[in-house]
Every structure is written in C-alpha cells, then in structure tokens.
Design a protein around this motif. Structure first.
Motif, PDB file in Angstrom:
ATOM      1  N   PHE A   1      56.925  15.095 -13.770  1.00  0.00           N
ATOM      2  CA  PHE A   1      56.724  13.809 -14.443  1.00  0.00           C
ATOM      3  C   PHE A   1      57.904  12.873 -14.191  1.00  0.00           C
ATOM      4  O   PHE A   1      59.042  13.326 -14.027  1.00  0.00           O
ATOM      5  CB  PHE A   1      56.574  14.028 -15.951  1.00  0.00           C
ATOM      6  CG  PHE A   1      55.311  14.732 -16.341  1.00  0.00           C
ATOM      7  CD1 PHE A   1      54.121  14.035 -16.518  1.00  0.00           C
ATOM      8  CD2 PHE A   1      55.290  16.111 -16.521  1.00  0.00           C
ATOM      9  CE1 PHE A   1      52.949  14.685 -16.868  1.00  0.00           C
ATOM     10  CE2 PHE A   1      54.125  16.779 -16.875  1.00  0.00           C
ATOM     11  CZ  PHE A   1      52.955  16.062 -17.049  1.00  0.00           C
TER      12      PHE A   1
ATOM     13  N   SER B   1      57.063  14.022 -20.846  1.00  0.00           N
ATOM     14  CA  SER B   1      55.727  13.669 -21.303  1.00  0.00           C
ATOM     15  C   SER B   1      55.329  14.594 -22.453  1.00  0.00           C
ATOM     16  O   SER B   1      56.167  15.266 -23.049  1.00  0.00           O
ATOM     17  CB  SER B   1      54.739  13.775 -20.129  1.00  0.00           C
ATOM     18  OG  SER B   1      53.468  13.290 -20.496  1.00  0.00           O
TER      19      SER B   1
ATOM     20  N   ASP C   1      49.983  12.534 -24.109  1.00  0.00           N
ATOM     21  CA  ASP C   1      50.192  11.477 -23.115  1.00  0.00           C
ATOM     22  C   ASP C   1      49.557  11.863 -21.786  1.00  0.00           C
ATOM     23  O   ASP C   1      48.889  11.041 -21.125  1.00  0.00           O
ATOM     24  CB  ASP C   1      51.695  11.233 -22.943  1.00  0.00           C
ATOM     25  CG  ASP C   1      51.980   9.987 -22.116  1.00  0.00           C
ATOM     26  OD1 ASP C   1      51.369   8.945 -22.376  1.00  0.00           O
ATOM     27  OD2 ASP C   1      52.822  10.086 -21.189  1.00  0.00           O
ATOM     28  N   TYR C   2      49.743  13.118 -21.417  1.00  0.00           N
ATOM     29  CA  TYR C   2      49.170  13.615 -20.161  1.00  0.00           C
ATOM     30  C   TYR C   2      47.636  13.498 -20.183  1.00  0.00           C
ATOM     31  O   TYR C   2      47.020  13.005 -19.227  1.00  0.00           O
ATOM     32  CB  TYR C   2      49.635  15.055 -19.937  1.00  0.00           C
ATOM     33  CG  TYR C   2      48.654  15.919 -19.187  1.00  0.00           C
ATOM     34  CD1 TYR C   2      48.457  15.780 -17.819  1.00  0.00           C
ATOM     35  CD2 TYR C   2      47.908  16.886 -19.869  1.00  0.00           C
ATOM     36  CE1 TYR C   2      47.548  16.575 -17.141  1.00  0.00           C
ATOM     37  CE2 TYR C   2      46.999  17.685 -19.199  1.00  0.00           C
ATOM     38  CZ  TYR C   2      46.814  17.520 -17.837  1.00  0.00           C
ATOM     39  OH  TYR C   2      45.908  18.301 -17.176  1.00  0.00           O
TER      40      TYR C   2
ATOM     41  N   HIS D   1      46.331   9.860 -19.804  1.00  0.00           N
ATOM     42  CA  HIS D   1      46.367   9.359 -18.425  1.00  0.00           C
ATOM     43  C   HIS D   1      45.381  10.098 -17.529  1.00  0.00           C
ATOM     44  O   HIS D   1      44.811   9.501 -16.610  1.00  0.00           O
ATOM     45  CB  HIS D   1      47.788   9.460 -17.865  1.00  0.00           C
ATOM     46  CG  HIS D   1      48.714   8.416 -18.402  1.00  0.00           C
ATOM     47  ND1 HIS D   1      49.455   8.582 -19.545  1.00  0.00           N
ATOM     48  CD2 HIS D   1      48.983   7.156 -17.957  1.00  0.00           C
ATOM     49  CE1 HIS D   1      50.165   7.491 -19.778  1.00  0.00           C
ATOM     50  NE2 HIS D   1      49.899   6.613 -18.833  1.00  0.00           N
TER      51      HIS D   1
ATOM     52  N   LEU E   1      46.710   9.360 -13.952  1.00  0.00           N
ATOM     53  CA  LEU E   1      47.703  10.434 -14.025  1.00  0.00           C
ATOM     54  C   LEU E   1      48.845  10.212 -13.034  1.00  0.00           C
ATOM     55  O   LEU E   1      50.023  10.429 -13.359  1.00  0.00           O
ATOM     56  CB  LEU E   1      47.033  11.796 -13.747  1.00  0.00           C
ATOM     57  CG  LEU E   1      47.939  13.030 -13.795  1.00  0.00           C
ATOM     58  CD1 LEU E   1      48.606  13.172 -15.150  1.00  0.00           C
ATOM     59  CD2 LEU E   1      47.147  14.291 -13.456  1.00  0.00           C
TER      60      LEU E   1
ATOM     61  N   LEU F   1      53.546  10.418 -12.812  1.00  0.00           N
ATOM     62  CA  LEU F   1      54.120  11.525 -12.037  1.00  0.00           C
ATOM     63  C   LEU F   1      55.161  11.005 -11.045  1.00  0.00           C
ATOM     64  O   LEU F   1      55.130   9.847 -10.634  1.00  0.00           O
ATOM     65  CB  LEU F   1      53.016  12.280 -11.304  1.00  0.00           C
ATOM     66  CG  LEU F   1      51.967  12.938 -12.199  1.00  0.00           C
ATOM     67  CD1 LEU F   1      50.884  13.604 -11.362  1.00  0.00           C
ATOM     68  CD2 LEU F   1      52.604  13.947 -13.156  1.00  0.00           C
TER      69      LEU F   1
ATOM     70  N   ILE G   1      51.615  23.818 -18.529  1.00  0.00           N
ATOM     71  CA  ILE G   1      52.384  22.692 -17.970  1.00  0.00           C
ATOM     72  C   ILE G   1      53.775  22.614 -18.590  1.00  0.00           C
ATOM     73  O   ILE G   1      53.950  22.781 -19.794  1.00  0.00           O
ATOM     74  CB  ILE G   1      51.630  21.367 -18.217  1.00  0.00           C
ATOM     75  CG1 ILE G   1      50.346  21.317 -17.398  1.00  0.00           C
ATOM     76  CG2 ILE G   1      52.505  20.160 -17.885  1.00  0.00           C
ATOM     77  CD1 ILE G   1      49.456  20.114 -17.704  1.00  0.00           C
TER      78      ILE G   1
ATOM     79  N   TYR H   1      56.154  19.873 -19.524  1.00  0.00           N
ATOM     80  CA  TYR H   1      56.055  18.427 -19.736  1.00  0.00           C
ATOM     81  C   TYR H   1      57.404  17.720 -19.608  1.00  0.00           C
ATOM     82  O   TYR H   1      57.479  16.497 -19.734  1.00  0.00           O
ATOM     83  CB  TYR H   1      55.438  18.133 -21.111  1.00  0.00           C
ATOM     84  CG  TYR H   1      54.003  18.608 -21.224  1.00  0.00           C
ATOM     85  CD1 TYR H   1      52.956  17.834 -20.744  1.00  0.00           C
ATOM     86  CD2 TYR H   1      53.700  19.849 -21.780  1.00  0.00           C
ATOM     87  CE1 TYR H   1      51.642  18.268 -20.820  1.00  0.00           C
ATOM     88  CE2 TYR H   1      52.389  20.298 -21.875  1.00  0.00           C
ATOM     89  CZ  TYR H   1      51.367  19.505 -21.393  1.00  0.00           C
ATOM     90  OH  TYR H   1      50.064  19.947 -21.472  1.00  0.00           O
TER      91      TYR H   1
END
Length: 322
Positions: free
Chosen positions: A139, A143, A147-148, A151, A157, A161, A225, A227
């Motif tokens: 990112f 994040s 939020d992910y 998007h 998205l 990134l 993930i 973040y």
C-alpha cells in the motif's frame, strides 16, 4: 555412490497464463510450446509439478526420487533436520506480457491451517524490463480492511497501492501478506517457499478464451493481508567475483555473484546451493569434472559437493538456506 552426485539441471515445467508471452524463448532460449507461457518452473517439489532431472546419469529421475535416495547428500545436514526429505524452495522464471492479477500469499500459519501448505515468502530479481514497466508492491500508506474493501468495490484498488517503476537488476523481497502484482513488460527470476497458494484480489475484469473471469479470493484474503506500508525494494552491491548479500530471511539466503573469470567456493554441507544464471555462461568444476551452463539455467548443487570452482562470464543468483 554418494560422490557420483553432480550439479543437477531439471526439465522446465511450463505454465500457460492469460498474461504470458514468448520472452522465455526469446530471452532464455526455453522451448516453450506456445506464445502465452507465463512461467517456467525450474526446480519444484510442488505436488503435481515435480521436477525431472535433465542432465547426467540421473536423467529422468524425479526430484522426489533423489531426495528419497540421497536426502542429506542433496539437501545438507541442517536443511534435512529442518525439513526432512522435503525440498523447501521453488524457483521460477516469469514472463509478464500483460499485468498479473493483484494478489497476495498467506503466511505459514494460515497456509498450514487452510491448505496444509507452507506460506509463500518470495523475492523477485528483474531480468528484463520494457520502458515504463512497473510493479505493484504493498500500500502507498497504511490501510485497513474497510478502506481496502471500499476501493476494491469501487474498482479503484490500484489508486491506494504502491506502483514502482522497474529496471533490470532491481530486487524486491515480499513477505507474506504483501499485496502485489507483476506489471506488463517484465521478466523476473522468482525465489520462493515451496507453495502454490495465491489469493487473487482483482484481475482487471479480464476474461479467458472461454469468456470466463478468473476466480477471486476476497474473503480468504481479508485475514491474510498486511495493511501496513512496507519497504520491499532491496539495495545491494555488485562486486565482481564475490557473493554479494541481497536477501537473508528464515526461508532462504540470496546473493548475487557477478562472475568474471574464476571463483573458488566451499560448502560446509549444511545446505544445497542453487545457481540461477541471468546473464552469460559459466561452468562448475568439481571432483576433477566440469559442467557448463548458460543464461536461463537453474542448477541445483548438492550439499555433498564441498569444494568447487565457478568459471566464466555471467551474472548468477546464488541461493542457499542459512
């Protein structure tokens, strides 16, 4: 019999991909079967994709056959203690004619729980990059799942990134959980844990030849993930005829060896060595024997070969387990 082991080459295992091209042939002289080959698995013990020896008297034997017969001689004492008869790494060359999907890989704990597999920590060495080629790694800023997902649902998205322009020789180290994508116009040497577990997040709404979109793994990825913003690009030295440190992690150690002439090497028997040739030609001289290799070759040097010389003009990635 043990001393009859030698530097081993394996038959490449080609993978047809929606994003693949023909550079594995044009750059690495691989005998690919069509113009959409995205990956050449050079050394693999992934179930269903077991490497087969290409050279010498062991030609036709599988990597599993060898590990059953010569486990310590090939893997090394320390690696065998840690992994038993399993080969713990997977080596690939990748040709991204188009962008790969945005994806990530789970860590050991999640992969074991969900898939009875290793996780997939990996590194990339950029062998060739077209002008304007980019990679996505992590990112731009820290994040969150919310939020992910926002998007992702908005199809924006990519905007959160981290896109990085790349050139030949760039290295990236990707720990598990790092959202990433290899961009169009790159050829990459990839070193990773033995795992084929990928969670695909977004595939640019592409359709295959049958008009189908590829499976996404949105729910499974949420827990996997990382973040946080991460630093993935690695700076390293390129001193000639030396093994320059690039990446050292619990899963593998990678050095780069710019070869100009002759280098003497010693292996203490703890681990195998793998040499990926990204440029030029080289030979390995051992036990009064010599074997020659070229760009695109990935060579497994059994741990039992303790003293040897590397001779030639080449750029080599040297991989072991510390």
């Amino acid at each position: 019999m043990k001393l009859e082991l030698y530097p081993l080459l394996f038959e490449p295992i080609f993978k047809d991909r929606i994003w693949g091209g023909n550079k594995l042939k044009s750059l690495l002289n691989k005998n690919i079967p069509n113009e959409t080959i995205g990956e050449s698995w050079e050394l693999s013990s992934v179930e269903g994709d077991i490497s087969i020896v290409k050279n010498g008297f062991l030609q036709g034997k599988s990597l599993l056959d060898l590990l059953e017969k010569y486990p310590i001689e090939i893997l090394g004492e320390k690696v065998h203690r840690q992994f038993g008869n399993q080969f713990p790494l997977l080596f690939k060359f990748l040709d991204a004619k188009e962008d790969l999907s945005i994806q990530l890989h789970p860590n050991d704990t999640l992969a074991k729980k969900r898939h009875n597999s290793f996780g997939k920590t990996e590194m990339w060495y950029v062998m060739q990059a077209d002008e304007g080629a980019k990679l996505i790694v992590g990112f731009k800023e820290d994040s969150s799942p919310e939020d992910y997902l926002k998007h992702l649902n908005d199809k924006s998205l990519v905007s959160i990134l981290n896109e990085i322009p790349v050139k030949k020789g760039d290295v990236f180290f990707l720990e598990t959980g790092t959202v990433h994508a290899i961009g169009a116009g790159t050829v990459i040497a990839e070193i990773q844990q033995t795992s084929d577990i990928t969670y695909r997040l977004y595939d640019f709404d592409r359709k295959d030849a049958q008009g189908k979109t590829r499976e996404l793994h949105i729910d499974m990825a949420l827990e996997a993930i990382n973040y946080k913003k991460v630093q993935t690009q690695v700076a390293y030295s390129t001193l000639s005829n030396q093994s320059n440190d690039v990446v050292e992690c619990p899963y593998f150690t990678t050095r780069v060896l710019p070869l100009e002439g002759k280098v003497k090497k010693h292996n203490n028997g703890d681990s195998f060595m793998v040499y990926m040739c990204t440029e030029g030609d080289f030979s390995i001289v051992y036990n009064q024997q010599e074997q020659s290799f070229t760009k695109g070759d990935t060579v497994l040097l059994p741990a039992i070969i303790s003293d040897y010389q590397i001779v030639g003009q080449a750029m080599l990635l040297e991989i072991t387990i510390s």
